[in-house]
Design a protein around this motif. Sequence first.
Motif, PDB file in Angstrom:
ATOM      1  N   LEU A  80       2.823 -12.785  10.738  1.00  0.00           N
ATOM      2  CA  LEU A  80       2.010 -11.696  10.505  1.00  0.00           C
ATOM      3  C   LEU A  80       1.864 -11.443   9.032  1.00  0.00           C
ATOM      4  O   LEU A  80       2.769 -11.172   8.386  1.00  0.00           O
ATOM      5  N   HIS A  81       0.424 -11.217   8.626  1.00  0.00           N
ATOM      6  CA  HIS A  81       0.206 -10.754   7.390  1.00  0.00           C
ATOM      7  C   HIS A  81      -0.418  -9.304   7.311  1.00  0.00           C
ATOM      8  O   HIS A  81      -1.322  -8.992   8.239  1.00  0.00           O
ATOM      9  N   VAL A  82       0.129  -8.369   6.700  1.00  0.00           N
ATOM     10  CA  VAL A  82      -0.197  -6.770   6.638  1.00  0.00           C
ATOM     11  C   VAL A  82      -0.781  -6.759   5.337  1.00  0.00           C
ATOM     12  O   VAL A  82      -0.494  -6.941   4.216  1.00  0.00           O
ATOM     13  N   ALA A  83      -2.266  -6.364   5.322  1.00  0.00           N
ATOM     14  CA  ALA A  83      -3.144  -6.120   4.283  1.00  0.00           C
ATOM     15  C   ALA A  83      -2.737  -4.617   3.863  1.00  0.00           C
ATOM     16  O   ALA A  83      -3.139  -3.795   4.638  1.00  0.00           O
ATOM     17  N   LEU A  84      -2.316  -4.337   2.561  1.00  0.00           N
ATOM     18  CA  LEU A  84      -1.882  -2.988   2.422  1.00  0.00           C
ATOM     19  C   LEU A  84      -3.187  -2.251   1.575  1.00  0.00           C
ATOM     20  O   LEU A  84      -2.751  -1.024   0.970  1.00  0.00           O
ATOM     21  N   GLU A 113      -6.592  -1.640  -0.542  1.00  0.00           N
ATOM     22  CA  GLU A 113      -7.263  -1.913  -2.000  1.00  0.00           C
ATOM     23  C   GLU A 113      -6.442  -1.345  -3.133  1.00  0.00           C
ATOM     24  O   GLU A 113      -7.178  -0.617  -3.884  1.00  0.00           O
ATOM     25  N   CYS A 114      -5.267  -1.854  -3.044  1.00  0.00           N
ATOM     26  CA  CYS A 114      -4.576  -1.093  -4.177  1.00  0.00           C
ATOM     27  C   CYS A 114      -4.498  -1.989  -5.426  1.00  0.00           C
ATOM     28  O   CYS A 114      -4.567  -3.346  -5.401  1.00  0.00           O
ATOM     29  N   LYS A 115      -4.472  -1.389  -6.590  1.00  0.00           N
ATOM     30  CA  LYS A 115      -4.748  -1.947  -7.871  1.00  0.00           C
ATOM     31  C   LYS A 115      -3.238  -2.050  -8.392  1.00  0.00           C
ATOM     32  O   LYS A 115      -3.145  -2.796  -9.233  1.00  0.00           O
ATOM     33  N   GLU A 116      -2.552  -1.104  -8.139  1.00  0.00           N
ATOM     34  CA  GLU A 116      -1.057  -0.657  -8.662  1.00  0.00           C
ATOM     35  C   GLU A 116       0.003  -1.243  -7.527  1.00  0.00           C
ATOM     36  O   GLU A 116      -0.170  -0.649  -6.396  1.00  0.00           O
ATOM     37  N   ALA A 135       3.019  -8.994   3.321  1.00  0.00           N
ATOM     38  CA  ALA A 135       2.230  -7.989   3.226  1.00  0.00           C
ATOM     39  C   ALA A 135       1.923  -7.934   1.450  1.00  0.00           C
ATOM     40  O   ALA A 135       2.574  -8.276   0.667  1.00  0.00           O
ATOM     41  N   SER A 136       0.667  -7.619   1.163  1.00  0.00           N
ATOM     42  CA  SER A 136       0.097  -7.527   0.002  1.00  0.00           C
ATOM     43  C   SER A 136      -1.379  -7.101  -0.161  1.00  0.00           C
ATOM     44  O   SER A 136      -1.767  -6.368   1.010  1.00  0.00           O
ATOM     45  N   GLY A 137      -2.020  -6.813  -1.221  1.00  0.00           N
ATOM     46  CA  GLY A 137      -3.255  -6.377  -1.136  1.00  0.00           C
ATOM     47  C   GLY A 137      -4.378  -7.320  -0.680  1.00  0.00           C
ATOM     48  O   GLY A 137      -5.380  -7.020  -0.568  1.00  0.00           O
TER      49      GLY A 137
END
Length: 345
Positions: free
Chosen positions: A297-301, A303-306, A285-287
């Motif tokens: 599985l990849h989870v897009a979290l 448009e987080c900048k922080e 998981a990441s931005g």
Amino acid sequence: MYYTEKEIMTQHEALEETYIYFEKRKQEIQQFFLEKKCRKFMILGCGSSYMLAKSGQKMFCGYEDTSALAVAGGDFLLNPGAYDEYAKDSIFVCLSRSGKTSEVVRSVQYAKEKYNCPVVSVSMDKDNALLPYSDLDLVMEWCYDQSVCQTRSVTNLYLAELMLTAYYGKNDGLTADVKKVIESNKEYKESYRPFLKEIAGREWNKAVVLADGPVCGIAEEGALAFAEISRMPGYYANVLDYRHGPMVLNNEKTLNIVLTAAKNTELQKALIQDIRARKGVVVTASGEKENLYGADLHVALGECKEIESMGIAYIYIMQMIAYEKAVRKGCNPDVPEGLDAYITL
């Protein structure tokens, strides 16, 4: 529908209300920090809230000339003398769903009487035992979980300490980032639920959750969700630190959930290659939108900048997989055997 499912899938509504609540009290909170000259914080919690306190510690420490220490309420209650030097000129921040857990209440009573320290309480019950000792009380009744296992409440407690620390550090960029994450939370949960259900259906019998920085505490809570909700072992570690011993238990029956938020992709890639060599299930998981590490599985979290903002979306992965695994196993996710909503000594 179990309470746990409802509380997970509607927590975006509570997050929105919590955000509005804090924005309305922003000036009051900032005035509190302006009047209290302390730049030291002691953050108390028990169980889930102690894990979240560890995230709060990292958040406060990100600001100039500020220190923070997360302490389990039971530790402070049994060993107050060990914390005398740190506690005597600190602001106490108390995290509690009920505000009635004995370890926290007794610890705050002791600290108030001995040090006359400022106290901030964050809770979800307007009739709770922390309020008589609080100089700033933040009560979010709309977040209280009916299920014994905390899901919606921990996500909102995390948001509360994120907002609290952002106001302390006058970090408007962080609160703006958080607002975006909350606005997309409903769609995010619904879009990934089928994929998380599929992961829950695979043949694993223990879970590992890896994350760094301010997400550490809520990630540890995510590992606890497997124990409480689906009655399966859950373990938390920092990302690269996982190699230092715990990985020896990793095998084809292990679910691995890794927050790959750092910019150093090569070090993260090497770690995930080590994990994949043990044949378990891997979720990243990441931005980022792309599956950079060959995970199942990849989870897009979003448009987080922080990185702090990522914790709000990251915890959902563990909560939903744990819930779906519990249903698959035929155990009640709302009421784990031998666990109470709060502890009275």
